[in-house]
Design an enzyme around this catalytic site. Structure first.
Site, PDB file in Angstrom:
ATOM      1  N   HIS A 312       0.836  -1.215   0.000  1.00 26.51           N
ATOM      2  CA  HIS A 312       0.000   0.000   0.000  1.00 26.51           C
ATOM      3  C   HIS A 312       0.870   1.264   0.000  1.00 26.51           C
ATOM      4  CE1 HIS A 312      -3.182  -2.905   0.757  1.00 26.51           C
ATOM      5  NE2 HIS A 312      -2.401  -3.402   1.700  1.00 26.51           N
ATOM      6  N   GLU A 327      -2.309   0.506   8.028  1.00 19.58           N
ATOM      7  CA  GLU A 327      -1.448  -0.600   7.614  1.00 19.58           C
ATOM      8  C   GLU A 327      -0.228  -0.108   6.833  1.00 19.58           C
ATOM      9  OE1 GLU A 327      -3.131  -3.464   4.840  1.00 19.58           O
ATOM     10  OE2 GLU A 327      -1.140  -4.329   4.543  1.00 19.58           O
ATOM     11  N   HIS A 381       3.008  -6.859   4.595  1.00 19.73           N
ATOM     12  CA  HIS A 381       1.647  -6.379   4.869  1.00 19.73           C
ATOM     13  C   HIS A 381       1.237  -6.737   6.294  1.00 19.73           C
ATOM     14  CE1 HIS A 381      -0.018  -5.535   0.701  1.00 19.73           C
ATOM     15  NE2 HIS A 381       1.169  -6.073   0.427  1.00 19.73           N
ATOM     16  N   GLU A 442       1.850 -11.531   5.813  1.00 21.16           N
ATOM     17  CA  GLU A 442       0.846 -10.832   6.630  1.00 21.16           C
ATOM     18  C   GLU A 442       1.326 -10.962   8.070  1.00 21.16           C
ATOM     19  OE1 GLU A 442      -1.501  -8.984   5.603  1.00 21.16           O
ATOM     20  OE2 GLU A 442      -2.309  -9.740   3.698  1.00 21.16           O
TER      21      GLU A 442
HETATM   22 ZN   LIG Z   1      -2.161  -5.152   2.829  1.00 24.41          ZN
END
Ligand SMILES: [Zn+2]
Length: 478
Positions: A312, A327, A381, A442
């Site tokens: 992102h 995030e 992430h 993640e």
């Molecule tokens: Zn993400």
């Protein structure tokens, strides 16, 4: 890599076969993704393994691509017509025809209830379609040549592919005059080189394919010499192979009489990782495909190129945490720490997709990694989901990324101290469209108050960054 139009056509054909009957989602574990989209499989149309060949029911794929086909129930023949090309396939017959020219299949198409299934390996090699097979989840990943992904490289060192004037179309009876064909008397792999012994001049056509990685060497106007089968394995369908154990880049060499008109032998080098090659063809009776040129990857300084992708950024904040943290900020903080940790490693070069609060598109991120021929791609992430979900996951798409995923996940679990939500496969843009092993980490759940409480602490971020750095070094053997 663009194939000629009949190749594309062949692909649709293979993809064809399924007739009437609309399927519904299968409960089973197997699945097919076409260009990243999950296809629904009917109960009768599951992916399966037939004597070592992964077979796929392709009606669903055909429908997805919007193709039409004729099915003759009586002769069990599929006919596909596209502009001036006509292709026919018959259930239980191991040859197909393209404009009347025979093409051999490793396994004949089979009719399963209302569904015709075909060997996936054939689909990939004949059609220029990238195929990935993930054995744990029994998932097939198909990438059509037009989707702009795949290796994006059709580099073909072996210039022209036609041998002389004839292009093997139709009635030219000289084309297959066996006296004019070169005899292939031996195929071997030594000194990290594929060697093919021939008794006439041959112009090989070589191309790379990915997922899994391999080099395909077509030898137009050739046939197996009569002595070939006495020295090497060759079955009655003109297929053979040998395993390669002494060279880390190569697992197997396969060969087959791949086309009858013009008679063409195809040799496939199954690679453990993407390789470049040099073709040495001095018309001296030995064709050599040399894999040594590539041993000092990339810039030639032996350094490994690692792309670190902070997920992102800029206008895209990613997920929002329980306490309204973003995030994108977590991702960047960890990515910058990894960059710093590996900055002093003599044999690693880090390339960041972003090092500030900006938003490169997913396409740009994958393109960057591909354009510099990076060795690995790590996307960082944090997840969001239900309030109770907690822990870390590592995602990958292509089968050649599984080893990287396993190593990275081991360190992610260790360094985060969060629960282990396992290595998972998923068709994500950056792990799918990159041409090197690629994973997406993640690092915890922003939607979980316990995870959220640690994710933005300096200690947690330092620890996870150290874990990622260790994983990268272990994977690269440093
Ligand atoms: Zn993400």
């Amino acid at each position: 890599m663009k194939k000629s139009s009949w190749m594309g056509f062949m692909f649709l054909v293979m993809v064809m076969f399924l007739f009437p009957q609309i399927g519904h989602a299968a409960g089973g574990g197997t699945g097919i993704y076409l260009d990243g989209k999950a296809l629904e499989l009917s109960k009768n149309a599951q992916v399966q393994n037939m004597s070592g060949n992964v077979m796929i029911p392709i009606r669903v794929v055909v429908e997805e691509l919007g193709f039409n086909v004729d099915w003759d129930t009586k002769t069990r023949t599929v006919t596909i017509q596209q502009s001036d090309t006509e292709l026919k396939l018959v259930v239980n017959q191991s040859t197909a025809t393209v404009n009347g020219n025979k093409v051999s299949l490793p396994v004949a198409p089979k009719l399963m209830t209302d569904t015709v299934i075909v060997p996936i390996r054939f689909v990939s090699e004949q059609m220029g379609l990238s195929v990935g097979w993930e054995n744990t989840s029994k998932t097939v990943y198909l990438t059509s040549p037009d989707s702009g992904s795949g290796t994006g490289n059709g580099s073909d060192n072996g210039s022209g592919n036609n041998n002389g004037g004839s292009d093997g179309s139709g009635s030219d009876s000289n084309v297959n005059d066996t006296a004019n064909l070169a005899n292939v008397s031996g195929i071997s792999f030594n000194n990290n080189q594929l060697m093919i012994a021939v008794d006439k001049n041959v112009k090989p056509n070589i191309f790379k394919m990915s997922e899994p990685n391999r080099l395909v060497v077509d030898l137009p106007y050739t046939q197996f010499a009569s002595v070939f089968s006495s020295n090497q394995s060759l079955d009655s369908t003109m297929n053979g192979f040998f395993d390669v154990t002494d060279y880390p880049d190569v697992s197997k060499v396969r060969y087959a009489l791949f086309n009858n008109n013009p008679s063409t032998i195809r040799v496939v080098i199954d690679l453990n990782n993407a390789k470049n090659y040099t073709l040495i063809n001095n018309n001296d009776g030995l064709i050599i495909v040399d894999l040594n040129a590539d041993s000092n990857d990339n810039s030639g300084n032996g350094n490994k190129l690692v792309v670190i992708d902070a997920g992102h950024g800029g206008s895209d904040s990613g997920a929002s945490s329980v306490t309204k943290k973003k995030e994108k900020d977590f991702n960047l903080a960890v990515a910058l720490k990894v960059e710093k940790l590996l900055g002093n490693e003599p044999n690693i070069e880090i390339v960041m997709t972003r090092d500030s609060d900006t938003y490169p598109t997913l396409q740009e991120r994958a393109k960057l990694a591909n354009s510099i021929n990076a060795d690995i791609f790590i996307s960082i992430h944090a997840n969001a989901g239900s309030a109770t979900a907690s822990g870390v996951e590592t995602y990958y798409t292509k089968s050649d990324s599984l080893a990287l995923a396993n190593v990275m996940h081991k360190y992610l679990v260790q360094s985060s101290g969060l629960s282990d939500r396992k290595v998972r496969t998923k068709s994500l843009h950056v792990t799918r469209e990159t041409t090197m092993p690629a994973v997406l980490l993640e690092c915890g759940y922003l939607s979980n108050s316990k995870d959220d409480a640690v994710l933005f602490t300096e200690d947690f971020q330092n620890s996870v960054a150290e874990g990622i750095a260790k994983g990268i070094k272990e994977y690269l053997g440093m």
